[in-house]
Design a protein around this motif. Structure first.
Motif, PDB file in Angstrom:
ATOM      1  N   MET A  89      -0.013 -12.263   9.402  1.00  0.00           N
ATOM      2  CA  MET A  89       0.486 -11.298   9.706  1.00  0.00           C
ATOM      3  C   MET A  89      -0.551 -10.183   9.423  1.00  0.00           C
ATOM      4  N   VAL A  92      -4.213 -10.919  11.131  1.00  0.00           N
ATOM      5  CA  VAL A  92      -3.914 -10.292  12.318  1.00  0.00           C
ATOM      6  C   VAL A  92      -4.194  -8.694  12.419  1.00  0.00           C
ATOM      7  N   VAL A  93      -3.139  -8.407  11.655  1.00  0.00           N
ATOM      8  CA  VAL A  93      -3.816  -6.533  11.443  1.00  0.00           C
ATOM      9  C   VAL A  93      -5.034  -6.144  10.928  1.00  0.00           C
ATOM     10  N   ARG A  96      -7.671  -6.472  13.920  1.00  0.00           N
ATOM     11  CA  ARG A  96      -7.055  -5.859  15.322  1.00  0.00           C
ATOM     12  C   ARG A  96      -7.979  -4.583  15.386  1.00  0.00           C
TER      13      ARG A  96
END
Lengths: 100, 238
Positions: A89, A92-93, A96
């Motif tokens: 998690m 991915v943050v 991005r």
């Protein structure tokens, strides 16, 4: 809190189809014998089915998701599941933010 | 081990999945009410259908007039993998009564099934462990969607905190637990490549069955050599 009869009918239908797929496999297995090839095929089922569910979500959405998936795989070979969850998690943050 | 301990062990083993399921369940609840289903209908669907991937696809197609045929077909395509899963798990349900076996199949999900398979490879799979993990996920999913439906659209965007990636990460963690040798890698490559390609080329959820079939065929071929009589691995003293 309305219950629309059409919606109820549709929920029942989808439930019935889903239940049929859930019970179907166990019913089939109650009546077959397996050779080595078939045994190997069955042993591979968890990996094959889960990879097939997972791979498009991990690989076809974009670079952040694909890279985070690769890191989660490497971490997953060693670390417990909670660590993989948090690492994935966070990655991915971050990806991005950096890659888009 | 006592029944209660086994039940708790099952629920504890699956706890990372529960953590990943909460934001997804909340999201489903909010989406469902925004599509016009009532809070009660949303909750009912989660209790009875209880299949996350299908529920998202179904709610996306929900409209007026209701696409009955399309939804039945979608349910079949998305969930046909359960037949494989049930067939595979069926081999490990020796300790289950017929009632436990078929009631247990109602709780069949990707994650719950993977935990049961992993458990069965280490020790005998007890009904208590299976129902402990299965009911914990069922309860978490259905109450999570109920809370999401009650909160409505007041929730933020789950992607902002990476919650949309939570299930992918948990899936990966489960998958790596199944690694045994190079054959696992071959199955993984075949399933992953075929499912990703089919997903890009073909509409609907056929990619799951296509990818699964590719991996299973590769495994069957790789294990076919075990049938030759001169193959004595594990029989000779080393």
């Amino acid at each position: 809190m309305a219950l629309d009869p059409h919606n109820l009918l549709l929920i029942a239908l989808v439930t019935a189809v889903t239940l049929a797929t859930r019970v179907g496999g166990a019913l089939i297995m109650a009546r077959v014998q397996l050779g080595p090839s078939a045994k190997g095929a069955f042993e591979a089922m968890p990996v094959a089915v889960m990879t097939a569910v997972l791979a498009p979500a991990a690989l076809t959405q974009g670079w952040p998701e694909a890279l985070a998936a690769v890191i989660a795989i490497v971490v997953g070979l060693r670390a417990p599941m909670y660590v993989v969850l948090i690492t994935g998690m966070v990655c991915v943050v971050l990806f991005r933010m950096w890659l888009s | 081990m006592s029944v209660r301990k086994e039940f708790a062990a099952g629920a504890f083993a699956i706890s990372p999945v529960l953590a990943a399921a909460v934001p997804i369940a909340l999201l489903f609840g909010t989406l469902s009410v925004s599509k016009g289903l009532s809070i009660a209908e949303t909750f009912l669907m989660s209790i009875t259908v209880y299949a996350g991937a299908l529920q998202f696809v179904a709610i996306d197609q929900w409209g007026d007039p209701l696409p009955v045929g399309l939804l039945a077909f979608t349910a079949l395509v998305v969930n046909i993998r359960h037949v494989l899963m049930g067939a595979s798990l069926g081999r490990s349900l020796g300790g289950f009564s017929p009632l436990q076996k078929y009631a247990g199949m109602f709780l069949l999900t990707d994650e719950g099934w993977a935990f049961a398979e992993q458990r069965a490879r280490r020790a005998a799979l007890t009904p208590a462990f299976y129902f402990g993990s299965g009911l914990a996920l069922w309860f978490t999913w259905s109450t999570g969607t109920l809370v999401g439906a009650l909160l409505g659209t007041g929730l933020g965007d789950p992607a902002a905190f990476g919650f949309d990636f939570a299930f992918t990460a948990v899936f990966i963690a489960i998958l790596t637990g199944f690694w045994s040798n190079w054959r696992t890698g071959a199955v993984l490559l075949a399933s992953g490549a075929v499912s990703a390609l089919v997903k890009l080329a073909v509409p609907d959820a056929w990619y799951i069955m296509a990818g699964a079939a590719a991996g299973i065929i590769v495994a069957a071929v790789l294990h076919a050599e075990d049938e030759t009589p001169n193959h004595t691995d594990g029989l000779m003293p080393s």
